[in-house]
Design a protein around this motif. Structure first.
Motif, PDB file in Angstrom:
ATOM      1  N   MET A   1     -10.213   1.342   1.105  1.00 45.11           N
ATOM      2  CA  MET A   1      -9.811   1.782  -0.238  1.00 45.11           C
ATOM      3  C   MET A   1      -8.511   2.571  -0.111  1.00 45.11           C
ATOM      4  SD  MET A   1     -10.860   1.421  -3.296  1.00 45.11           S
ATOM      5  CE  MET A   1     -10.021   1.940  -4.783  1.00 45.11           C
ATOM      6  N   SER A   2      -7.466   2.121  -0.789  1.00 44.54           N
ATOM      7  CA  SER A   2      -6.184   2.817  -0.700  1.00 44.54           C
ATOM      8  C   SER A   2      -6.160   3.987  -1.667  1.00 44.54           C
ATOM      9  CB  SER A   2      -5.043   1.866  -1.055  1.00 44.54           C
ATOM     10  OG  SER A   2      -5.102   0.718  -0.258  1.00 44.54           O
ATOM     11  N   ALA A   3      -5.533   5.067  -1.216  1.00 49.27           N
ATOM     12  CA  ALA A   3      -5.402   6.243  -2.086  1.00 49.27           C
ATOM     13  C   ALA A   3      -4.391   5.956  -3.186  1.00 49.27           C
ATOM     14  CB  ALA A   3      -4.965   7.440  -1.252  1.00 49.27           C
ATOM     15  N   ALA A  41      -0.372  11.877  11.527  1.00 50.14           N
ATOM     16  CA  ALA A  41       0.906  12.028  10.846  1.00 50.14           C
ATOM     17  C   ALA A  41       1.578  10.670  10.603  1.00 50.14           C
ATOM     18  CB  ALA A  41       1.831  12.946  11.656  1.00 50.14           C
ATOM     19  N   ALA A  42       1.569   9.830  11.627  1.00 49.24           N
ATOM     20  CA  ALA A  42       2.231   8.526  11.494  1.00 49.24           C
ATOM     21  C   ALA A  42       1.570   7.691  10.397  1.00 49.24           C
ATOM     22  CB  ALA A  42       2.194   7.783  12.830  1.00 49.24           C
ATOM     23  N   GLU A  43       0.230   7.742  10.346  1.00 47.76           N
ATOM     24  CA  GLU A  43      -0.506   6.994   9.336  1.00 47.76           C
ATOM     25  C   GLU A  43      -0.163   7.507   7.929  1.00 47.76           C
ATOM     26  OE1 GLU A  43      -2.123   4.317  10.013  1.00 47.76           O
ATOM     27  OE2 GLU A  43      -2.701   4.013   7.909  1.00 47.76           O
ATOM     28  N   ASN A  44      -0.094   8.822   7.797  1.00 53.20           N
ATOM     29  CA  ASN A  44       0.256   9.398   6.497  1.00 53.20           C
ATOM     30  C   ASN A  44       1.708   9.096   6.121  1.00 53.20           C
ATOM     31  OD1 ASN A  44      -2.191  10.585   5.676  1.00 53.20           O
ATOM     32  ND2 ASN A  44      -1.896  12.264   7.138  1.00 53.20           N
ATOM     33  N   PHE A  45       2.574   9.088   7.109  1.00 56.20           N
ATOM     34  CA  PHE A  45       3.976   8.719   6.866  1.00 56.20           C
ATOM     35  C   PHE A  45       4.049   7.301   6.308  1.00 56.20           C
ATOM     36  CE2 PHE A  45       8.025   6.894   8.162  1.00 56.20           C
ATOM     37  CZ  PHE A  45       8.926   7.878   7.780  1.00 56.20           C
ATOM     38  N   ALA A  51       3.682   4.132  -0.817  1.00 58.38           N
ATOM     39  CA  ALA A  51       3.629   4.596  -2.212  1.00 58.38           C
ATOM     40  C   ALA A  51       5.029   4.603  -2.817  1.00 58.38           C
ATOM     41  CB  ALA A  51       3.016   5.999  -2.277  1.00 58.38           C
ATOM     42  N   TRP A  52       5.970   5.061  -2.033  1.00 63.43           N
ATOM     43  CA  TRP A  52       7.337   5.135  -2.547  1.00 63.43           C
ATOM     44  C   TRP A  52       7.934   3.758  -2.783  1.00 63.43           C
ATOM     45  CZ3 TRP A  52      12.373   4.620  -0.038  1.00 63.43           C
ATOM     46  CH2 TRP A  52      13.412   5.019  -0.876  1.00 63.43           C
ATOM     47  N   GLU A  53       7.656   2.808  -1.855  1.00 65.72           N
ATOM     48  CA  GLU A  53       8.163   1.449  -1.993  1.00 65.72           C
ATOM     49  C   GLU A  53       7.716   0.832  -3.314  1.00 65.72           C
ATOM     50  OE1 GLU A  53      10.828   0.495  -0.343  1.00 65.72           O
ATOM     51  OE2 GLU A  53       9.986  -1.340   0.493  1.00 65.72           O
ATOM     52  N   VAL A  54       6.534   1.217  -3.762  1.00 64.56           N
ATOM     53  CA  VAL A  54       6.023   0.658  -5.019  1.00 64.56           C
ATOM     54  C   VAL A  54       6.568   1.419  -6.226  1.00 64.56           C
ATOM     55  CG1 VAL A  54       3.941   0.311  -6.403  1.00 64.56           C
ATOM     56  CG2 VAL A  54       3.948  -0.302  -3.972  1.00 64.56           C
ATOM     57  N   ARG A  66      -0.710  -0.877 -14.441  1.00 65.90           N
ATOM     58  CA  ARG A  66      -1.649  -1.665 -15.242  1.00 65.90           C
ATOM     59  C   ARG A  66      -2.835  -2.151 -14.423  1.00 65.90           C
ATOM     60  NH1 ARG A  66       0.875  -6.259 -16.546  1.00 65.90           N
ATOM     61  NH2 ARG A  66       2.788  -5.648 -15.509  1.00 65.90           N
ATOM     62  N   LEU A  67      -2.592  -2.611 -13.199  1.00 62.50           N
ATOM     63  CA  LEU A  67      -3.631  -3.310 -12.436  1.00 62.50           C
ATOM     64  C   LEU A  67      -4.035  -2.636 -11.133  1.00 62.50           C
ATOM     65  CD1 LEU A  67      -1.984  -6.807 -12.899  1.00 62.50           C
ATOM     66  CD2 LEU A  67      -3.980  -5.988 -14.136  1.00 62.50           C
ATOM     67  N   GLY A  68      -3.326  -1.595 -10.746  1.00 60.76           N
ATOM     68  CA  GLY A  68      -3.678  -0.899  -9.508  1.00 60.76           C
ATOM     69  C   GLY A  68      -3.299  -1.707  -8.271  1.00 60.76           C
ATOM     70  N   HIS A  69      -3.902  -1.374  -7.148  1.00 57.97           N
ATOM     71  CA  HIS A  69      -3.563  -2.012  -5.867  1.00 57.97           C
ATOM     72  C   HIS A  69      -3.774  -3.518  -5.894  1.00 57.97           C
ATOM     73  CE1 HIS A  69      -2.873   1.654  -3.588  1.00 57.97           C
ATOM     74  NE2 HIS A  69      -3.917   2.187  -4.196  1.00 57.97           N
ATOM     75  N   ASP A  70      -4.853  -3.927  -6.592  1.00 58.51           N
ATOM     76  CA  ASP A  70      -5.161  -5.355  -6.607  1.00 58.51           C
ATOM     77  C   ASP A  70      -4.062  -6.147  -7.293  1.00 58.51           C
ATOM     78  OD1 ASP A  70      -7.434  -4.867  -5.263  1.00 58.51           O
ATOM     79  OD2 ASP A  70      -8.746  -4.889  -7.034  1.00 58.51           O
ATOM     80  N   GLY A  71      -3.476  -5.578  -8.323  1.00 54.40           N
ATOM     81  CA  GLY A  71      -2.406  -6.250  -9.054  1.00 54.40           C
ATOM     82  C   GLY A  71      -1.232  -6.577  -8.158  1.00 54.40           C
ATOM     83  N   LEU A  72      -0.953  -5.702  -7.222  1.00 53.76           N
ATOM     84  CA  LEU A  72       0.181  -5.919  -6.332  1.00 53.76           C
ATOM     85  C   LEU A  72      -0.102  -7.010  -5.315  1.00 53.76           C
ATOM     86  CD1 LEU A  72       1.028  -2.188  -5.830  1.00 53.76           C
ATOM     87  CD2 LEU A  72       2.477  -3.849  -6.983  1.00 53.76           C
TER      88      LEU A  72
END
Ligand SMILES: [Zn+2]
Ligand SMILES: [Zn+2]
Length: 382
Positions: A1-3, A41-45, A51-54, A66-72
């Motif tokens: 599950m992505s944050a 740290a690397a995982e959080n980076f 998140a920023w790319e999106v 509109r659709l959350g992670h699944d939409g992407l």
């Protein structure tokens, strides 16, 4: 599950582009592994960069809203606004450097990883063989120009009789730390040492034959065996006979594409062969034992009395060997009744006598005869 991306960047859902970029910078500083020794740290980076790319992209952001992670995920591979996250920290780091570092490609070999040994390339050659060679199997010797392990140093790159010395650039560590200036300040980046390729050691003296590369391009004569039964559809993969690997990488493969040349006597149909046989009128009428050529010599064939021109006879096991299996295919012999042209006196006399007593031929196709190709087929299956 992505944050949730907004939660990751600690901004509200109505944050402006400027706010999002500012938030990402803050998070990137917080999680950059060079500044943050925490194991995650690397995982959080990676996560905040994702998140920023999106959120920086209005199209992706609106789909995400509109659709959350699944939409992407839906648009993935279809040219849509899809985004599936980063496979590795290196990918995320490249995005970061693209935006804030301005030195793209410097770390494209991967963060902190020594350069890998590379496998040698495959070599592809094609060889022509006759049908006889395809039947018997053949040994081929082919001149191939390719990158091979250097003979002088046996691929080590080191002048024979000399060893290695500690790399001066990295003092044997195999890694170097480089200060890198970015819009966010300086980062210290750990990467493989370029002088020694991450080995921590250098050759005391480079091999004169290959200039320390361990490989040279040269023309070798390579021999290989084609097994009995090969056909034009086949290629052989000979493991470990391709180009030499780099820095101890595995040797590539030799891929041999086979082209079997057409034969003037035999047609090939898989493992079966088809040939032609002319018989005289009397042989066709009376039947005869004849000798016919096969791909591996000759064989006796009994032509039954009353055979019609165009009929096919089957000789079991006289065809091509089955590739890497037991047994052989069959040979189908198409029978043609040969009509003589220049009759001498005696032949003419005998045929004239025959003409007085022979029956009339049937109209059209001989009674009960299938078409030619049906007959060839039934010779194989019947
Ligand atoms: Zn070094
Ligand atoms: Zn050498």
């Amino acid at each position: 599950m992505s944050a949730d991306y907004y939660t990751l960047l600690e901004v509200g859902r109505d944050a402006s582009e400027t706010e999002i970029t500012r938030a990402y910078r803050r998070m990137a500083m917080r999680y950059h592994p060079d500044r943050n020794p925490a194991p995650d740290a690397a995982e959080n980076f990676k996560k905040v960069t994702e998140a920023w790319e999106v959120l920086r992209d209005p199209n992706k952001r609106s789909v995400y809203d509109r659709l959350g992670h699944d939409g992407l995920k839906v648009g993935r591979g279809a040219g849509g606004p899809g985004f599936s996250g980063f496979g590795s920290f290196g990918d995320a780091f490249e995005v970061f450097m693209r935006e804030f570092g301005g030195a793209g490609g410097v770390f494209s070999e991967g963060f902190g990883q020594p350069r890998r040994a590379r496998a040698g390339k495959n070599i592809e050659v094609s060889v022509k063989v006759t049908l006889e060679e395809a039947a018997e199997g053949a040994r081929r010797q082919q001149k191939i120009r390719a990158v091979r392990a250097c003979d002088t140093c046996a691929g080590t790159g080191s002048e024979p009789g000399t060893g290695t010395v500690t790399c001066r650039a990295c003092r044997g560590a195999g890694q170097v730390r480089t200060a890198h200036r970015t819009a966010l300040g300086s980062f210290v980046q750990v990467g493989p040492c370029r002088d020694c390729g991450g080995k921590g050691a250098r050759l005391e003296s480079e091999c004169a034959g290959c200039e320390g590369e361990g490989r040279v391009r040269r023309t070798d004569t390579v021999s290989f065996d084609l097994p009995p039964g090969v056909s034009s559809d086949d290629y052989l993969r000979i493991r470990g006979r391709g180009e030499a690997g780099f820095r101890g990488g595995p040797v590539g493969d030799l891929i041999v594409r086979v082209e079997v040349e057409p034969h003037d006597r035999f047609e090939r149909d898989g493992d079966d062969l088809i040939s032609d046989l002319c018989v005289t009128f009397s042989q066709a009428a009376l039947g005869a034992d004849v000798v016919v050529p096969t791909i591996h010599g000759e064989a006796e064939l009994s032509v039954p009395a009353g055979i019609q021109s165009g009929q096919a006879l089957r000789m079991r096991g006289e065809g091509m060997p089955r590739l890497r299996r037991e047994g052989r295919g069959d040979q189908a012999v198409r029978v043609h009744v040969w009509t003589p042209k220049d009759l001498d006196g005696q032949q003419r006399e005998l045929l004239e006598s025959l003409a007085q007593v022979e029956d009339q031929p049937p109209e059209g196709r001989p009674v009960g005869e299938a078409s030619f190709w049906d007959r060839v087929k039934s010779a194989f299956t019947g």
